[in-house]
Scaffold this active site. Structure first.
Site, PDB file in Angstrom:
ATOM      1  NE  ARG A  31      -3.748  -2.257   0.044  1.00 20.06           N
ATOM      2  CZ  ARG A  31      -3.571  -3.541  -0.201  1.00 20.06           C
ATOM      3  NH1 ARG A  31      -2.381  -4.003  -0.541  1.00 20.06           N
ATOM      4  NH2 ARG A  31      -4.581  -4.391  -0.106  1.00 20.06           N
TER       5      ARG A  31
ATOM      6  CB  ALA B   2       3.217  10.429  24.154  1.00 18.30           C
TER       7      ALA B   2
ATOM      8  NE  ARG C  15       1.434  11.159  27.792  1.00 17.94           N
ATOM      9  CZ  ARG C  15       1.572  10.743  29.049  1.00 17.94           C
ATOM     10  NH1 ARG C  15       0.606  10.043  29.620  1.00 17.94           N
ATOM     11  NH2 ARG C  15       2.648  11.017  29.732  1.00 17.94           N
TER      12      ARG C  15
ATOM     13  CE  LYS D 164       8.207   6.001  29.778  1.00 21.15           C
ATOM     14  NZ  LYS D 164       7.815   7.410  29.615  1.00 21.15           N
TER      15      LYS D 164
ATOM     16  CB  VAL E 134      19.924  12.482  25.205  1.00 23.79           C
ATOM     17  CG1 VAL E 134      20.584  13.290  24.099  1.00 23.79           C
ATOM     18  CG2 VAL E 134      19.333  11.212  24.630  1.00 23.79           C
TER      19      VAL E 134
ATOM     20  CG  ASP F 278      10.039  15.106  28.721  1.00 26.35           C
ATOM     21  OD1 ASP F 278      11.274  15.299  28.785  1.00 26.35           O
ATOM     22  OD2 ASP F 278       9.438  14.297  29.440  1.00 26.35           O
TER      23      ASP F 278
ATOM     24  CB  CYS G 126      17.098  30.534  13.335  1.00 29.09           C
ATOM     25  SG  CYS G 126      18.614  30.216  12.461  1.00 29.09           S
TER      26      CYS G 126
ATOM     27  CB  CYS H  73       2.500  16.510  30.217  1.00 28.71           C
ATOM     28  SG  CYS H  73       4.121  15.778  30.394  1.00 28.71           S
TER      29      CYS H  73
ATOM     30  CB  CYS I 233      21.985  31.290  13.925  1.00 26.62           C
ATOM     31  SG  CYS I 233      21.571  29.839  14.897  1.00 26.62           S
TER      32      CYS I 233
HETATM   33 ZN   LIG Z   1      20.175  28.807  13.313  1.00 19.71          ZN
END
Ligand SMILES: [Zn+2]
Length: 343
Positions: A6, A33, A65, A80, A104, A126, A170, A183, A242
């Site tokens: 598909r 989520a 969720r 998780k 991270v 988040d 930016c 949340c 930037c």
């Molecule tokens: Zn930038």
């Protein structure tokens, strides 16, 4: 290739687009989520490899969720990343899945991106600090990423193509990036998640199938409860000075002194403490368990973490040395408890 019929019938993808998707490696940062939604869709779509990173474990309040998890995962407090990997492997055994139970940081993300040739990063975190790290990594290693966030009934998303579009930095001063509410304070409903996931996955399929020119150049946001939909053109917001994507860029979010060692987590009364020195894995949890048991403290454990109650708090220790202190948002209080049990 019946499985993807598909998707290959869909003209902009076709057989060659499907082949291209099959050769790609996607990094999904966060397995909440947004992360579970993105990961499931990309695995079903037949990506070649998917890597998921998440620092947390499954809780009952996630099940409303976070679509890859079931009750058993919450009962077992499964990390998780581990629960997601197990479920994704059942959905499509052709896709190679890698999972990391880990925080991270600028250091860890840069090391991972240097080691693995990713084609795309999906933002499913988040945490705005992590997004800024992803943004710098994206510019430095020319890796596209798709920003996504949601809270309450509101969602927002943007595709960032290094060298082509403005970057997240930016837009910081000018665009309504929806900071502030979490949340934790206003809750979240699943359809807001679904809208962001749909947008991110559509953009991902364009990039992975070789249709990058079709990517949305607008910052999209919506509120599925208030029936508001917005799309803002952002190309004029490209800032030539930037620090992340400008001519004399410095990648400020990759410098090591920007790191935080404690963080109040979104969604819960929880503080995370990350030791500055990485502790020896495995043996550490064994030693901790022994010491706690000898003090008469009841310990719950699985192969990835160990948890125990002290007064009205619950402490969860991971193999990588991180500790979550549930039951408080006060960093001072959390640190006191941490030092009592972890030195
Ligand atoms: Zn930038």
């Amino acid at each position: 290739m019946d499985r993807y019929s598909r998707q290959t019938l869909f003209k902009p993808i076709g057989v060659s687009g499907q082949k291209s998707i099959r050769e790609k490696h996607v990094l999904v940062i966060g397995a909440g989520a947004l992360g579970t939604g993105n990961a499931e869709a990309l695995v079903r779509a037949g990506a070649g490899k998917l890597t998921v990173i998440d620092r947390d474990y499954v809780e009952w309040s996630n099940l409303q969720r976070q679509q890859l998890y079931c009750e058993k995962d919450a009962q077992e407090k499964l990390p998780k990343a581990v629960a997601a990997k197990q479920r994704l492997a059942l959905i499509n055994s052709e896709v190679e899945i890698a999972a990391y139970v880990s925080d991270v940081t600028n250091e860890s993300l840069e090391a991972l991106v240097k080691k693995e040739p990713f084609d795309l990063m999906i933002d499913a975190t988040d945490n705005f600090d992590i997004r800024l790290i992803m943004n710098d990594v994206s510019q430095k290693y020319l890796l596209p990423w798709i920003y996504g966030a949601c809270v309450g009934s509101y969602g927002i998303s943007l595709t960032i193509l290094p060298g082509k579009t403005p970057c997240l930095h930016c837009l910081l001063k000018t665009a309504p990036l929806g900071g502030g509410a979490t949340c934790d304070t206003v809750g979240i409903i699943a359809p807001a998640v679904g809208m962001v996931v749909s947008h991110q996955v559509a953009e991902a399929l364009k990039i992975l199938s070789g249709n990058e020119q079709e990517c949305n150049q607008k910052l999209v946001s919506f509120d599925v409860w208030k029936n508001q939909y917005m799309a803002v053109r952002v190309e004029k917001l490209k800032d030539h000075d930037c620090p992340s994507c400008g001519q004399s860029r410095t990648y400020p979010h990759l410098s090591f002194d920007n790191q935080t060692k404690t963080a109040v987590l979104c969604g819960r009364d929880t503080v995370q403490i990350r030791p500055s020195v990485r502790l020896e894995e495995g043996r550490r949890l064994d030693a901790l368990k022994e010491s706690l048991t000898s003090q008469g403290i009841e310990v719950e454990e699985n192969p990835y973490l160990l948890s125990f109650k002290v007064e009205e708090y619950r402490l969860v220790a991971f193999q990588d040395g991180r500790v979550l202190v549930h039951g408080t948002k006060e960093i001072g209080r959390a640190k006191t408890l941490y030092h009592r049990y972890f030195g």
